[in-house]
Design a protein around this motif. Structure first.
Motif, mmCIF file in Angstrom:
data_model
loop_
_atom_site.group_PDB
_atom_site.id
_atom_site.type_symbol
_atom_site.label_atom_id
_atom_site.label_comp_id
_atom_site.label_asym_id
_atom_site.label_seq_id
_atom_site.Cartn_x
_atom_site.Cartn_y
_atom_site.Cartn_z
ATOM 1 N N TYR A 487 0.845 -1.203 0.000
ATOM 2 C CA TYR A 487 0.000 0.000 0.000
ATOM 3 C C TYR A 487 0.876 1.248 0.000
ATOM 4 O O TYR A 487 0.689 2.155 -0.783
ATOM 5 C CB TYR A 487 -0.873 0.017 1.244
ATOM 6 N N ASP A 515 -8.079 -0.054 -1.755
ATOM 7 C CA ASP A 515 -8.480 0.196 -0.361
ATOM 8 C C ASP A 515 -7.323 0.920 0.340
ATOM 9 O O ASP A 515 -6.799 0.450 1.343
ATOM 10 C CB ASP A 515 -8.832 -1.119 0.335
ATOM 11 N N LEU A 516 -6.978 2.062 -0.174
ATOM 12 C CA LEU A 516 -5.842 2.829 0.344
ATOM 13 C C LEU A 516 -6.354 3.885 1.330
ATOM 14 O O LEU A 516 -7.079 4.802 0.957
ATOM 15 C CB LEU A 516 -5.106 3.500 -0.828
ATOM 16 N N THR A 517 -5.947 3.735 2.561
ATOM 17 C CA THR A 517 -6.458 4.617 3.613
ATOM 18 C C THR A 517 -5.739 5.964 3.592
ATOM 19 O O THR A 517 -4.518 6.011 3.432
ATOM 20 C CB THR A 517 -6.245 3.943 4.985
ATOM 21 N N ARG A 522 0.884 9.677 4.999
ATOM 22 C CA ARG A 522 0.832 9.584 3.537
ATOM 23 C C ARG A 522 0.438 10.921 2.921
ATOM 24 O O ARG A 522 0.887 11.292 1.851
ATOM 25 C CB ARG A 522 -0.202 8.534 3.131
ATOM 26 N N LEU A 684 -2.608 -6.504 9.511
ATOM 27 C CA LEU A 684 -1.731 -6.435 8.342
ATOM 28 C C LEU A 684 -0.427 -5.746 8.746
ATOM 29 O O LEU A 684 -0.445 -4.753 9.465
ATOM 30 C CB LEU A 684 -2.425 -5.638 7.236
ATOM 31 N N GLY A 687 0.335 -1.874 7.035
ATOM 32 C CA GLY A 687 -0.808 -1.080 6.594
ATOM 33 C C GLY A 687 -1.195 0.011 7.569
ATOM 34 O O GLY A 687 -0.519 0.236 8.595
ATOM 35 N N ALA A 688 -2.310 0.660 7.248
ATOM 36 C CA ALA A 688 -2.796 1.763 8.068
ATOM 37 C C ALA A 688 -3.247 1.261 9.439
ATOM 38 O O ALA A 688 -3.149 1.991 10.427
ATOM 39 C CB ALA A 688 -3.944 2.448 7.356
ATOM 40 N N THR A 689 -3.719 0.020 9.489
ATOM 41 C CA THR A 689 -4.186 -0.514 10.772
ATOM 42 C C THR A 689 -3.002 -0.636 11.737
ATOM 43 O O THR A 689 -3.104 -0.234 12.897
ATOM 44 C CB THR A 689 -4.848 -1.886 10.551
ATOM 45 N N ASN A 720 -4.283 -9.230 3.763
ATOM 46 C CA ASN A 720 -5.554 -9.458 4.449
ATOM 47 C C ASN A 720 -6.038 -10.878 4.225
ATOM 48 O O ASN A 720 -6.628 -11.489 5.112
ATOM 49 C CB ASN A 720 -6.604 -8.473 3.931
ATOM 50 N N GLU A 739 -9.971 -3.586 8.403
ATOM 51 C CA GLU A 739 -10.868 -2.460 8.143
ATOM 52 C C GLU A 739 -12.289 -2.957 7.850
ATOM 53 O O GLU A 739 -12.463 -3.964 7.157
ATOM 54 C CB GLU A 739 -10.315 -1.624 6.997
ATOM 55 N N TYR A 765 -11.175 5.754 2.589
ATOM 56 C CA TYR A 765 -10.322 5.441 1.449
ATOM 57 C C TYR A 765 -10.435 6.612 0.487
ATOM 58 O O TYR A 765 -11.541 7.051 0.168
ATOM 59 C CB TYR A 765 -10.792 4.189 0.715
HETATM 60 N N1 GLU Z 1 -6.126 0.021 3.848
HETATM 61 C C1 GLU Z 1 -4.924 -0.198 4.553
HETATM 62 C C2 GLU Z 1 -3.834 0.724 4.027
HETATM 63 O O1 GLU Z 1 -4.119 1.530 3.219
HETATM 64 C C3 GLU Z 1 -4.455 -1.619 4.454
HETATM 65 C C4 GLU Z 1 -5.272 -2.564 5.278
HETATM 66 C C5 GLU Z 1 -5.046 -2.452 6.751
HETATM 67 O O2 GLU Z 1 -4.037 -1.867 7.193
HETATM 68 O O3 GLU Z 1 -5.915 -2.983 7.494
HETATM 69 O O4 GLU Z 1 -2.719 0.648 4.434
#
Ligand code: GLU
Length: 903
Positions: A487, A515-517, A522, A684, A687-689, A720, A739, A765
């Motif tokens: 990502y 699905d880019l948060t 960023r 993940l 990732g953003a999580t 994921n 997410e 997103y």
């Molecule tokens: N959507 C997340 C991201 O943009 C990836 C999935 C996650 O981190 O749960 O990094």
């Protein structure tokens, strides 16, 4: 050329005979190659002498003396000036060179000759200040706007454009003076501003490459107009002149540059212009008028400010001079450098010029705007047009006025701008980068996994979203996959991004959709559109699988040990009652109550009865015989108390056990997860999580992050998909933080999965794009429109439900069973089994008892076993017969007779 000028002057002087008007001599110090300036001087002179002279009834003719200063002859400029002074000049114009000017400026000041400068002279105020320290009067005027005023214009422009970080590229240190206000507006240590000086070498590419690597997007370029094309073409070569870059050129001559030489330009270039084009056109018209004989044509778009300033200076001088001359004749006398004798006219003229505030002169309106000077002779009022390059032509977008220095009057409405942007998108092909993760993007069936680009190879929500946007703007798009499938994570050690963000930073794509948060980190590197989907982190977990209750489920409320203890207790207590009853005299009773003096006493508490009493009480049924002695009653009472408690516990626990299967999962929230260690949880990896948990201030989430980081084996997953597989395979031993939008999809797909608890945060997103992308507003508007039209919702329905082929969960049935409260046969089946087994054992015992009875009769009556068996069986089966002889022989005889009658 010099000879030509001197001859021209002599000719003019010759004309100035007593009956002719006198010659008004002025000196021009020009650089070499100043043909346009010369033309301006000659044209203006002709105009004054031929037209204005009659119109304003002038009693003089203008006699310019032009001196060209070669670079190598700067030392000689003083001598040239002395020559001019000997001729008796009324004013000096120029020179354009700083070093030569220092000599002339000080001579003008000491000999009190008005001097007009037309170049960027940052030292002007210092010298003028030196002069005013001794004298109150000023004799030097600079038509080039004062540094403080001009730099205010640039500062406002930078602020209005909302540039927070930018790079200043400058040729020489004067450039920094020009930008002093821009720099003042920043905090001194602002790291977001970088300075790059262009070296003396003609190759600036190494510097530009460094700027590209720094990711700078806003550039202020301070260089001579003539060098601009060379500099920008080098910048273009190293990709520093791209669509996402914004340039501000500080040269006042920038509008004369022919940008077509750079080929196709996508960069946003802004410049400022001081000259009023309408006025220039009129003036140039006049020049053409006077030069019709020489057939000289000046392209009016190529008039540089120095020529305009020279022209305006002449206009100013001649207007002021003729005004004063008409009041009282001016006396211009030859002077000598040796005697240092001051001029007789200079004081009057110089004192008058600042008062004039000229907006219209003898030669018409000043081309460079109204001419106002401060007490140092610096030009203070200034009006600038802000121009933007559009398809290699400039158009005015705003006006800056020194009267209102902190704002720019915009000549283009935001609606116009939006329309223009939309127009620009028409027919454009966007390079869209994404990654495979259904339902956002997946390969179409039959497409090889090595295929990395092409719209026909992929399908998904992201593609439909882009299709929707392009339907609005008639644009095209090409999808490609990001090579490292990430990502976008920033590595503080290497200071590099990876994944989609890296791809955008390398300008390999215009947009990134998946699905880019949108995260703060960023956002510092790239721009994001408005969110097209909102979501939050939640927990993906397995549903508690309802195992079918086993046959002996009714035994579950008590453990095996308890059951064994109970059986033991039952037997021991029965034995204790038996023994205590034998010891207790009250339990020995008269078997014949009518006989007051019985010979024997009887005890009813044989083993059988003892077991029957304890069994009856444990079954809550009681017994028809009860103890009478204190000790036996004590034993029975204690047993009853024991059974009361045990049966109550059993009943309560049984209810809990039977309803347990209808309860939800064992964890209900992130707090539950954090509070236990049995169920592992992860997310993940990059990732953003993961960033959310890493950077959080909330104690629970921080605790979860520590638990995740220290878990062994690792609880992080690289995708994921892997996380989902792990949740399924670990069957309740692993939960995945994911997410919510992706959880919704997975839950639809895998019936055994469930989302647990609420969202931990709220985010969205967005479509990512390089910072400063000109199409950002249009993309935002398209997303808003699609949202309002319900298209985003429909797309979600399509990809989450309709296209989710694996969706086989029979939700209705599940919910029906869930809502039912009654117990099924499976729950209570064991009880029936016990009943049947009990009955069967009873039947077997009955048969045994019967056979034992038959054998006893056969032995006592000396009859054949078979005969007794048949007779007794026949009697037992005769359900109407309710009485039986007490003597078994009677029954036997009766049967023999019956048999004989039958024979
Ligand atoms: N959507 C997340 C991201 O943009 C990836 C999935 C996650 O981190 O749960 O990094």
């Amino acid at each position: 050329m010099a000879t030509f000028s001197i001859l021209f002057l002599i000719l003019l002087e010759a004309c100035a005979s007593p009956e002719n008007p006198k010659a008004l001599k002025v000196a021009f110090f020009l650089n070499e190659n100043a043909a346009l300036d010369e033309l301006a001087i000659t044209s203006a002179t002709n105009y004054i002498n031929n037209y204005a002279a009659t119109q304003y009834a002038l009693n003089f003719v203008l006699a310019p003396r032009i001196y060209r200063i070669k670079k190598s002859e700067i030392y000689n400029v003083g001598n040239l000036a002395c020559d001019a002074l000997r001729e008796g000049i009324a004013a000096i114009f120029g020179p354009e060179n700083g070093e030569a000017n220092e000599i002339i400026q000080s001579m003008a000041l000491s000999l009190e000759i008005p001097q007009f400068q037309t170049f960027w002279n940052p030292n002007f105020a210092t010298y003028a200040g030196l002069g005013t320290a001794n004298k109150k009067e000023i004799f030097n005027f600079n038509l080039y706007p004062s540094p403080s005023v001009l730099s205010k214009a640039f500062a406002t422009l930078v602020r209005e454009n909302d540039w927070r970080s930018y790079t200043i590229i400058y040729e020489n240190d004067d450039g920094l003076v020009r930008l002093q206000e821009v720099l003042k507006a920043l905090s001194p240590n602002n790291p977001l501003v970088t300075y790059r000086k262009l070296g003396p070498e003609p190759d600036h590419r190494p510097v530009f490459k460094e700027i590209v690597a720094s990711g700078a997007l806003h550039i202020i370029l301070d260089c001579e107009a003539d060098h601009t094309i060379d500099i920008l073409s080098q910048a273009k070569e190293v990709k520093l002149f791209e669509e996402y870059h914004t340039y501000l050129l500080t040269s006042l001559d920038a509008y004369t540059i022919d940008f077509r030489q750079l080929g196709e330009i996508k960069t946003n270039v802004s410049i400022v212009r001081m000259l009023d084009q309408k006025v220039v056109d009129t003036v140039i018209g006049n020049w053409e008028l006077v030069d019709s004989e020489r057939k000289l044509k000046i392209p009016n778009k190529l008039i540089k400010v120095k020529t305009a300033f020279l022209f305006d200076a002449l206009n100013l001088f001649i207007t002021a001079y003729s005004n004063l001359d008409q009041e009282q004749e001016m006396d211009v006398r030859p002077q000598s450098c040796d005697t240092n004798e001051i001029s007789s006219h200079g004081y009057r003229l110089s004192a008058f010029i600042p008062l004039l505030n000229m907006t219209k002169g003898m030669l018409g309106e000043p081309i460079s705007g109204s001419l106002n000077f401060n007490s140092l002779g610096q030009r203070v009022s200034l009006k600038l047009e802000v121009l933007e390059l559009r398809k290699d032509e400039f158009r005015v977008t705003g006006i800056w006025d020194s009267g209102t220095p902190h704002s720019i009057y915009s000549t283009i409405t935001s609606a116009d701008r939006e329309k223009e942007l939309e127009q620009q998108l028409k027919g454009r092909t966007f390079r869209v980068v994404s990654r495979i993760y259904p339902p956002y993007l997946s390969r179409k069936p039959g497409i090889d996994s090595s295929v990395m680009s092409g719209n026909n190879a992929f399908e998904g929500y992201a593609m439909d979203l882009m299709k929707g946007i392009c339907e609005l703007y008639e644009c095209n798009y090409v999808f490609e996959l990001v090579p490292d499938n990430n990502y976008g994570k920033y590595d503080p050690k290497t200071k590099e991004w990876n994944g989609l963000i890296r791809h955008l930073l390398d300008r390999k794509a215009d947009l990134a959709i998946c699905d880019l948060t949108t995260t703060y980190e960023r956002r510092k590197a790239v721009d994001f559109s408005n969110p097209f989907m909102t979501l939050g982190i939640s927990i993906l977990y397995t549903k508690i699988v309802k195992e079918p209750p086993d046959l002996l489920a009714f035994t579950n409320p008590l453990s095996l040990h308890v059951w064994l203890y109970m059986v033991t207790a039952y037997m021991v207590i029965s034995m204790i009652i038996f023994l205590v009853a034998r010891l207790n005299p009250n339990e020995w009773e008269n078997p014949h109550p009518c006989n007051p003096n019985p010979e024997e006493l009887e005890n009813i508490w044989n083993i059988k009865n003892c077991f029957w009493l304890t069994l009856g009480s444990i079954m809550q049924q009681g017994c028809d015989i009860l103890p009478k002695g204190i000790s036996t009653r004590m034993v029975a009472g204690m047993w009853w108390f024991f059974t009361l408690i045990m049966i109550s516990c059993y009943t309560a626990n049984l209810a809990a056990f039977l309803t347990q299967s209808r309860m939800g999962p064992t964890i209900q929230s992130a707090e539950d997860l954090a509070a236990q260690t049995k169920i592992k949880y992860g997310c993940l990896k990059d990732g953003a999580t993961a960033s959310f948990f890493r950077d959080t201030n909330v104690t629970t989430y921080h605790k979860m992050w520590v638990a995740m980081e220290t878990a062994d084996p690792s609880v992080f997953e690289t995708s994921n998909d892997d996380g989902v597989k792990r949740v399924i395979s670990k069957k309740g031993k692993y939960a995945f933080l994911m997410e919510s939008s992706s959880i919704e999809y997975e839950v639809e797909k895998h019936c055994e999965l469930v989302q647990v608890g609420n969202r931990l945060d709220t985010k969205g997103y967005g479509i990512a794009m390089p910072t400063n992308a000109p199409y950002r507003t249009s993309i935002n508007q398209a997303i808003l429109k699609m949202q309002e039209m319900g298209r985003l919702q429909r797309l979600k329905e399509k990809w989450w439900k309709e296209k989710n082929k694996a969706n086989t969960c029979k939700k209705d049935e599940d919910s029906k069973t869930d809502s039912a409260n009654e117990l099924s046969l499976a729950h209570v089946g064991g009880v029936f089994v016990v009943l049947v087994v009990g009955m069967s054992i009873a039947m077997v015992i009955a048969v045994c008892e019967f056979l034992w009875h038959v054998r006893k009769i056969a032995v006592t009556q000396h009859v054949a076993l078979k005969e007794v068996f048949l007779k007794e069986l026949r009697f037992a089966m005769d359900i109407w017969c309710r009485q039986k002889p007490a003597n078994p022989a009677a029954n036997l005889n009766l049967s023999r007779e019956t048999l004989r009658q039958g024979d």
